[in-house]
Enzyme design. Structure first.
Site, PDB file in Angstrom:
ATOM      1  N   SER A 185       0.840  -1.180   0.000  1.00 54.42           N
ATOM      2  CA  SER A 185       0.000   0.000   0.000  1.00 54.42           C
ATOM      3  C   SER A 185       0.888   1.248   0.000  1.00 54.42           C
ATOM      4  CB  SER A 185      -0.949  -0.041   1.201  1.00 54.42           C
ATOM      5  OG  SER A 185      -2.018   0.832   1.029  1.00 54.42           O
ATOM      6  N   ASP A 438      -8.416  -5.674  -5.758  1.00 52.27           N
ATOM      7  CA  ASP A 438      -8.026  -4.521  -4.949  1.00 52.27           C
ATOM      8  C   ASP A 438      -8.321  -3.218  -5.682  1.00 52.27           C
ATOM      9  OD1 ASP A 438      -6.895  -2.781  -3.160  1.00 52.27           O
ATOM     10  OD2 ASP A 438      -4.822  -3.231  -3.735  1.00 52.27           O
ATOM     11  N   HIS A 463      -6.027  -6.621  -1.367  1.00 51.18           N
ATOM     12  CA  HIS A 463      -4.958  -5.675  -1.050  1.00 51.18           C
ATOM     13  C   HIS A 463      -3.735  -6.403  -0.499  1.00 51.18           C
ATOM     14  CE1 HIS A 463      -3.798  -1.537  -0.800  1.00 51.18           C
ATOM     15  NE2 HIS A 463      -3.641  -1.521   0.507  1.00 51.18           N
TER      16      HIS A 463
END
Length: 503
Positions: A185, A438, A463
């Protein structure tokens, strides 16, 4: 970016501020007094009761790496495990910390623990400044914009670079250890940027679910929410259609005080809704669906909340109504049951709190400030190609919101300027992995740019699924992705050793 967890400030600013978008036992007498330590360990409930042991250290970092007037320091926390490390120059896997407590990211990055023995690697998890315990000004770090001024990705990258160089200088046997940056991320963005900005410090990077292109004029602002909608559409008949209808149903029912009271009771809200709460309530639901898309894992997990395997499929079991005949009350009854899958899967929650959507391990205020300065990530909805109410990207409104919160204005083009935007072909040795489920893959690198800037797409991955522990329910696509990632690691390590100067 939130590698998992977003909170709304106001409904107009929601889509721009949320970014849910995140180990070791070693004693080395050569470490200087500025490296402090204590022992620790955690059990990852998602890793089939795997116990991980690490040592916690602190390093004296400069508050400002780029100026000379502010000469203060702060203690940056980092975690180390060298159980499997080959002390004759074995590699170092270096996690670039996200916007939260580093122990939480350490506990949710099982991939590094799984491959440490195979690679003979030391594991290092470095905490991002202004998060967890790494506070440049202690309790005053968030007191005002003056103290927050040093919360930037550039300063964080310099922290990581300085720390790596110090470890290699002071840890016996690490002087020639190749270092590979790993992150997911926002942490994945940092790992990619660390390789771009400091190629002399890290030999390569794995940037998992890293939306380095989710910036103005790089990708369409609506793609993020299209992917969220697709996740729900594929997980149950009429699921996305009924969520799209729910916004109008909320308006209809809350038009009266009795309706407001009914809705508060139906959702078991901790605080009854008032008319002025409706935008916030809708934003809370919108975040709920986004977070579910991010953590739609194939097994039970508690990354943001304790959830069942394939949680969106479970959610959609409550939303299979025929949209042509379902009443507003029946529809919102289903929505409330769907929301409980996310907020009360364990059954231990007496009421639902609309001011919280994710774990408390994430630093929401810090991320809001970063979004209001350099991490400007446009998101928008149209209500047609997605299941949300129409909402344009309005930079001026976003900027005004930031100014009212922090007294600062965002620089929308700064990330493009400082990190190269779409033009990154001159760099090397970076893996960009993205999951097809995601929503942050909308701003990720999903195609190969060169032989050494490679994209790995995991069609049924959410994710940064590839950064999690191996699990018996993992789809074969993520297992193959991890094998390929390790293959590149070994290639980079071999290349680095060939380039080392003897002596």
């Amino acid at each position: 970016m939130r590698s998992g967890g977003f909170v709304s400030v106001s409904r107009p600013a929601l889509t721009s501020i949320v970014l849910i978008l995140s180990l070791y036992c070693f004693h080395v007498l050569a470490l200087k007094s500025q490296l402090l330590t204590r022992h620790g360990g955690v059990t990852d409930l998602n890793a089939q009761d795997t116990v991980i042991n690490y040592e916690t250290w602190y390093f004296d970092q400069k508050i400002d790496h780029f100026g000379f007037l502010e000469d203060g320091t702060f203690k940056q926390r980092y975690l180390v495990n060298n159980e499997h490390w080959d002390q004759k120059g074995g590699p170092i896997l270096f996690y670039t910390g996200n916007e939260g407590d580093i122990t939480w990211f350490c506990n949710n990055t099982g991939f590094m623990w799984d491959v440490a023995e195979e690679l003979g690697a030391m594991l290092v998890f470095a905490e991002h400044r202004y998060y967890g315990e790494s506070l440049p000004f202690g309790q005053d770090s968030y007191s005002d914009a003056k103290h927050l001024n040093y919360l930037t990705s550039e300063q964080a990258l310099a922290d990581f670079s300085v720390l790596i160089r110090e470890l290699k200088r002071t840890v016996l046997g690490a002087q020639k250890s190749p270092v590979i940056a790993i992150g997911g991320s926002y942490g994945g963005m940092l790992s990619a940027w660390l390789r771009m900005k400091y190629p002399n410090v890290v030999v390569g990077a794995l940037a998992a679910s890293a939306p380095i292109w989710q910036f103005p004029d790089m990708v369409p602002c609506g793609d993020f929410y299209k992917i969220v909608t697709q996740d729900f559409a594929r997980s149950g008949l009429n699921c996305d259609v009924n969520i799209r209808r729910s916004w109008k149903a909320i308006d209809n029912i809350t038009a009266t005080d009795d309706g407001l009271q009914w809705l508060s009771g139906e959702f078991s809200l901790c605080s009854p809704l008032k008319k002025t709460d409706l935008d916030g309530f809708k934003a809370w639901l919108q975040e709920t669906w986004v977070n579910l898309a991010m953590v739609d894992y194939p097994y039970e997990a508690n990354f943001l909340q304790p959830l069942p395997r394939w949680p969106i499929q479970v959610v959609c079991k409550h939303l299979g109504f025929d949209p042509s005949v379902v009443s507003d009350y029946q529809l919102l009854g289903g929505i409330s049951e769907a929301a409980r899958v996310y907020y009360n899967y364990t059954g231990n929650c007496p009421c639902l709190n609309t001011s919280s959507t994710a774990t408390g391990n994430l630093g929401f205020i810090g991320w809001y400030y970063q979004a209001c300065t350099e991490m400007v990530m446009p998101l928008c909805t149209d209500g047609v190609q997605d299941m949300f109410e129409p909402q344009d990207w309005n930079f001026q409104a976003f900027s005004d919101e930031c100014h009212s919160l922090f007294g600062v204005r965002p620089r929308p083009d700064w990330a493009d300027t400082v990190y190269g935007g779409l033009d990154i072909a001159s760099h090397s040795n970076i893996i960009f992995s993205n999951g097809g489920l995601d929503p942050w893959s909308s701003g990720g690198v999903t195609r190969n740019i060169s032989d050494s800037l490679v994209a790995i797409v995991i069609p049924d991955g959410a994710h940064h699924l590839d950064l999690r522990y191996n699990n018996e329910y993992d789809p074969h696509t993520v297992l193959s992705a991890r094998v390929l990632e390790v293959k590149y690691f070994k290639l980079w390590i071999t290349q680095a050793r060939k380039l080392q100067i003897p002596g």
